[in-house]
Design a protein around this motif. Structure first.
Motif, PDB file in Angstrom:
ATOM      1  N   ASP A  52       0.826  -1.212   0.000  1.00  0.00           N
ATOM      2  CA  ASP A  52       0.000   0.000   0.000  1.00  0.00           C
ATOM      3  C   ASP A  52       0.859   1.260   0.000  1.00  0.00           C
ATOM      4  N   LYS A  53       1.941   1.229   0.771  1.00  0.00           N
ATOM      5  CA  LYS A  53       2.830   2.393   0.844  1.00  0.00           C
ATOM      6  C   LYS A  53       3.434   2.704  -0.529  1.00  0.00           C
ATOM      7  N   GLU A  54       3.881   1.665  -1.225  1.00  0.00           N
ATOM      8  CA  GLU A  54       4.482   1.887  -2.546  1.00  0.00           C
ATOM      9  C   GLU A  54       3.435   2.316  -3.567  1.00  0.00           C
ATOM     10  N   GLU A  55       2.194   1.811  -3.408  1.00  0.00           N
ATOM     11  CA  GLU A  55       1.139   2.209  -4.348  1.00  0.00           C
ATOM     12  C   GLU A  55       0.783   3.677  -4.168  1.00  0.00           C
ATOM     13  N   LEU A  56       0.698   4.138  -2.929  1.00  0.00           N
ATOM     14  CA  LEU A  56       0.426   5.554  -2.699  1.00  0.00           C
ATOM     15  C   LEU A  56       1.558   6.417  -3.249  1.00  0.00           C
ATOM     16  N   ARG A  57       2.795   5.969  -3.066  1.00  0.00           N
ATOM     17  CA  ARG A  57       3.921   6.730  -3.609  1.00  0.00           C
ATOM     18  C   ARG A  57       3.865   6.793  -5.129  1.00  0.00           C
ATOM     19  N   SER A  58       3.430   5.693  -5.768  1.00  0.00           N
ATOM     20  CA  SER A  58       3.325   5.686  -7.234  1.00  0.00           C
ATOM     21  C   SER A  58       2.256   6.660  -7.720  1.00  0.00           C
ATOM     22  N   MET A  59       1.299   7.002  -6.835  1.00  0.00           N
ATOM     23  CA  MET A  59       0.266   7.974  -7.178  1.00  0.00           C
ATOM     24  C   MET A  59       0.711   9.415  -6.914  1.00  0.00           C
ATOM     25  N   GLY A  60       1.925   9.572  -6.398  1.00  0.00           N
ATOM     26  CA  GLY A  60       2.431  10.917  -6.143  1.00  0.00           C
ATOM     27  C   GLY A  60       2.309  11.380  -4.712  1.00  0.00           C
ATOM     28  N   VAL A  61       1.919  10.482  -3.781  1.00  0.00           N
ATOM     29  CA  VAL A  61       1.809  10.858  -2.373  1.00  0.00           C
ATOM     30  C   VAL A  61       3.207  10.825  -1.745  1.00  0.00           C
ATOM     31  N   PRO A  62       3.705  11.941  -1.208  1.00  0.00           N
ATOM     32  CA  PRO A  62       5.077  11.991  -0.672  1.00  0.00           C
ATOM     33  C   PRO A  62       5.165  11.400   0.744  1.00  0.00           C
ATOM     34  N   ILE A  63       5.173  10.073   0.842  1.00  0.00           N
ATOM     35  CA  ILE A  63       5.283   9.419   2.146  1.00  0.00           C
ATOM     36  C   ILE A  63       6.758   9.408   2.558  1.00  0.00           C
ATOM     37  N   LEU A  64       7.048  10.016   3.702  1.00  0.00           N
ATOM     38  CA  LEU A  64       8.411  10.111   4.197  1.00  0.00           C
ATOM     39  C   LEU A  64       8.665   9.037   5.250  1.00  0.00           C
ATOM     40  N   THR A  65       9.816   8.413   5.159  1.00  0.00           N
ATOM     41  CA  THR A  65      10.252   7.466   6.183  1.00  0.00           C
ATOM     42  C   THR A  65      11.190   8.203   7.125  1.00  0.00           C
ATOM     43  N   VAL A  66      10.799   8.304   8.406  1.00  0.00           N
ATOM     44  CA  VAL A  66      11.549   9.084   9.393  1.00  0.00           C
ATOM     45  C   VAL A  66      12.339   8.130  10.284  1.00  0.00           C
ATOM     46  N   GLU A  67      13.667   8.297  10.282  1.00  0.00           N
ATOM     47  CA  GLU A  67      14.511   7.453  11.124  1.00  0.00           C
ATOM     48  C   GLU A  67      14.514   7.964  12.559  1.00  0.00           C
ATOM     49  N   GLY A  68      14.778   7.071  13.515  1.00  0.00           N
ATOM     50  CA  GLY A  68      14.805   7.435  14.929  1.00  0.00           C
ATOM     51  C   GLY A  68      15.955   8.378  15.248  1.00  0.00           C
ATOM     52  N   SER A  69      15.800   9.154  16.292  1.00  0.00           N
ATOM     53  CA  SER A  69      16.812  10.139  16.667  1.00  0.00           C
ATOM     54  C   SER A  69      17.890   9.568  17.577  1.00  0.00           C
ATOM     55  N   ASP A  70      17.773   8.259  17.905  1.00  0.00           N
ATOM     56  CA  ASP A  70      18.757   7.675  18.819  1.00  0.00           C
ATOM     57  C   ASP A  70      20.003   7.178  18.108  1.00  0.00           C
ATOM     58  N   GLY A  71      20.042   7.325  16.799  1.00  0.00           N
ATOM     59  CA  GLY A  71      21.226   6.929  16.043  1.00  0.00           C
ATOM     60  C   GLY A  71      21.334   5.446  15.778  1.00  0.00           C
ATOM     61  N   SER A  72      20.322   4.676  16.112  1.00  0.00           N
ATOM     62  CA  SER A  72      20.380   3.221  15.905  1.00  0.00           C
ATOM     63  C   SER A  72      20.058   2.815  14.479  1.00  0.00           C
ATOM     64  N   GLY A  73      19.560   3.725  13.677  1.00  0.00           N
ATOM     65  CA  GLY A  73      19.196   3.404  12.297  1.00  0.00           C
ATOM     66  C   GLY A  73      17.801   2.845  12.161  1.00  0.00           C
ATOM     67  N   GLY A  74      17.060   2.747  13.284  1.00  0.00           N
ATOM     68  CA  GLY A  74      15.693   2.253  13.222  1.00  0.00           C
ATOM     69  C   GLY A  74      14.744   3.302  12.678  1.00  0.00           C
ATOM     70  N   ILE A  75      13.534   2.870  12.333  1.00  0.00           N
ATOM     71  CA  ILE A  75      12.525   3.767  11.767  1.00  0.00           C
ATOM     72  C   ILE A  75      11.572   4.214  12.865  1.00  0.00           C
ATOM     73  N   GLU A  76      11.461   5.531  13.046  1.00  0.00           N
ATOM     74  CA  GLU A  76      10.545   6.062  14.037  1.00  0.00           C
ATOM     75  C   GLU A  76       9.107   5.973  13.556  1.00  0.00           C
ATOM     76  N   GLY A  77       8.909   6.233  12.269  1.00  0.00           N
ATOM     77  CA  GLY A  77       7.557   6.174  11.731  1.00  0.00           C
ATOM     78  C   GLY A  77       7.491   6.756  10.336  1.00  0.00           C
ATOM     79  N   TYR A  78       6.261   7.039   9.899  1.00  0.00           N
ATOM     80  CA  TYR A  78       6.023   7.533   8.545  1.00  0.00           C
ATOM     81  C   TYR A  78       5.101   8.744   8.635  1.00  0.00           C
ATOM     82  N   ARG A  79       5.242   9.647   7.670  1.00  0.00           N
ATOM     83  CA  ARG A  79       4.379  10.822   7.638  1.00  0.00           C
ATOM     84  C   ARG A  79       4.254  11.331   6.205  1.00  0.00           C
ATOM     85  N   VAL A  80       3.220  12.108   5.991  1.00  0.00           N
ATOM     86  CA  VAL A  80       3.016  12.762   4.701  1.00  0.00           C
ATOM     87  C   VAL A  80       3.169  14.259   4.910  1.00  0.00           C
ATOM     88  N   ALA A  81       4.085  14.848   4.186  1.00  0.00           N
ATOM     89  CA  ALA A  81       4.287  16.294   4.262  1.00  0.00           C
ATOM     90  C   ALA A  81       3.128  16.979   3.553  1.00  0.00           C
TER      91      ALA A  81
END
Length: 321
Positions: A52-81
């Motif tokens: 679903d995430k890739e399909e929305l992106r293919s439609m032009g929806v700018p879904i951002l993947t936000v990495e965590g601030s602890d420096g571990s390289g994990g993903i904090e979450g997703y958002r649309v600007a």
């Protein structure tokens, strides 16, 4: 899962991402979107969410993947600007609003009618005065073909489709795999234009000859429409000009006066006359001939005769082969 369910799931995901100014964790999305909550396993949820995430992106929806601030390289979450996704304010002149109103009337009785009327209400709420177009114009676009909404969406998403298609000269339908380029209408009929994968060439398909359901296959954005493609021009070149075909129709004496007026030649007989009638579309003429019942018999071309027989069988309740 039906097309409606999938569309509802994508919209719910989009709303969940746009509702927060902070990154939304994947765990929250699983609880917020009803279809994700019903996933039988974590693996099934992961596959559905990534698709679903890739399909929305293919439609032009700018879904951002936000990495965590602890420096571990994990993903904090997703958002649309929202600022990147929202359209700029639209200002329409009186003449432009009139065109919009007329366009909405065109789709009023079609499958896109509710969306067109919703768009008009939003414009009016924003202060626009919608002019319904010149008095006396009653243009309508009919989209009663069952395959229309699926093919229209597939052409927008650039997803391949498969369907059974019966040409006038064929007695049975053949399965076609097509990369849709666009859907357009011409002389009251809807056509699909696209790349026929099996034949390796562009093809035009009339929607009324699609048999059964259309299935979308593959991921969105799987192909590109060639530069310079003119869908309307391709349909025009593939469809016969008005009156370019000639039907040979046997007609009972003093019957079918409408056909007689259009005939270019009449060969009188003892109880029937042979009429040569110009036409451009098998299905359109077949519909007229079926209404004349036993007063007419088609002798040529075979495609017109088959179209008449097919309509007679359908009216008798038979399932077409």
């Amino acid at each position: 899962m039906s097309q409606k369910d999938r569309t509802e799931r994508l919209l719910n995901l989009l709303f969940a991402l746009m509702a927060s100014s902070r990154p939304v964790p994947k765990s929250f999305l699983r609880d917020a979107v009803e279809a994700y909550k019903d996933s039988p396993s974590d693996e099934a949820f992961e596959r559905m969410f990534e698709r679903d995430k890739e399909e929305l992106r293919s439609m032009g929806v700018p879904i951002l993947t936000v990495e965590g601030s602890d420096g571990s390289g994990g993903i904090e979450g997703y958002r649309v600007a929202v600022a990147d996704y929202a359209l700029p304010e639209i200002e329409l002149s009186t003449d432009e609003l009139a065109v919009v109103g007329l366009a909405a009337r065109v789709w009023e009785q079609a499958s896109l009618g509710p969306a067109a009327q919703s768009a008009l209400r939003k414009l009016e709420a924003a202060g626009g005065t919608i002019v319904q177009g010149p008095v006396g114009i009653e243009t309508r676009v009919s989209t009663t073909e069952p395959s229309f909404p699926v093919l229209l969406e597939a052409s927008r998403l650039r997803r391949s489709v498969t369907f059974d298609y019966r040409r006038p000269e064929d007695s049975t339908a053949a399965t076609r795999t097509v990369q849709p380029w666009g859907v357009t209408s011409r002389r009251g009929h809807w056509y699909l234009v696209g790349h026929d994968v099996d034949r390796g060439a562009p093809r035009v398909f009339r929607l009324s000859r699609v048999v059964g359901d259309v299935t979308q296959t593959g991921l969105p954005g799987a192909y590109e429409v060639p530069d310079g493609v003119d869908v309307a021009a391709l349909v025009a070149s593939a469809t016969p000009a008005p009156g370019s075909l000639v039907a040979q129709i046997r007609v009972r004496a003093d019957r079918a006066h409408g056909l007689r007026r259009r005939a270019t030649a009449v060969e009188p007989g003892e109880s029937t006359d042979l009429l040569l009638v110009p036409f451009s579309d098998d299905e359109v003429l077949a519909r007229e001939l079926v209404g004349l019942a036993a007063d007419v018999v088609v002798e040529a071309p075979p495609s017109l005769r088959d179209a008449v027989v097919r309509r007679l069988r359908l009216s008798a309740g038979e399932v077409p082969a």
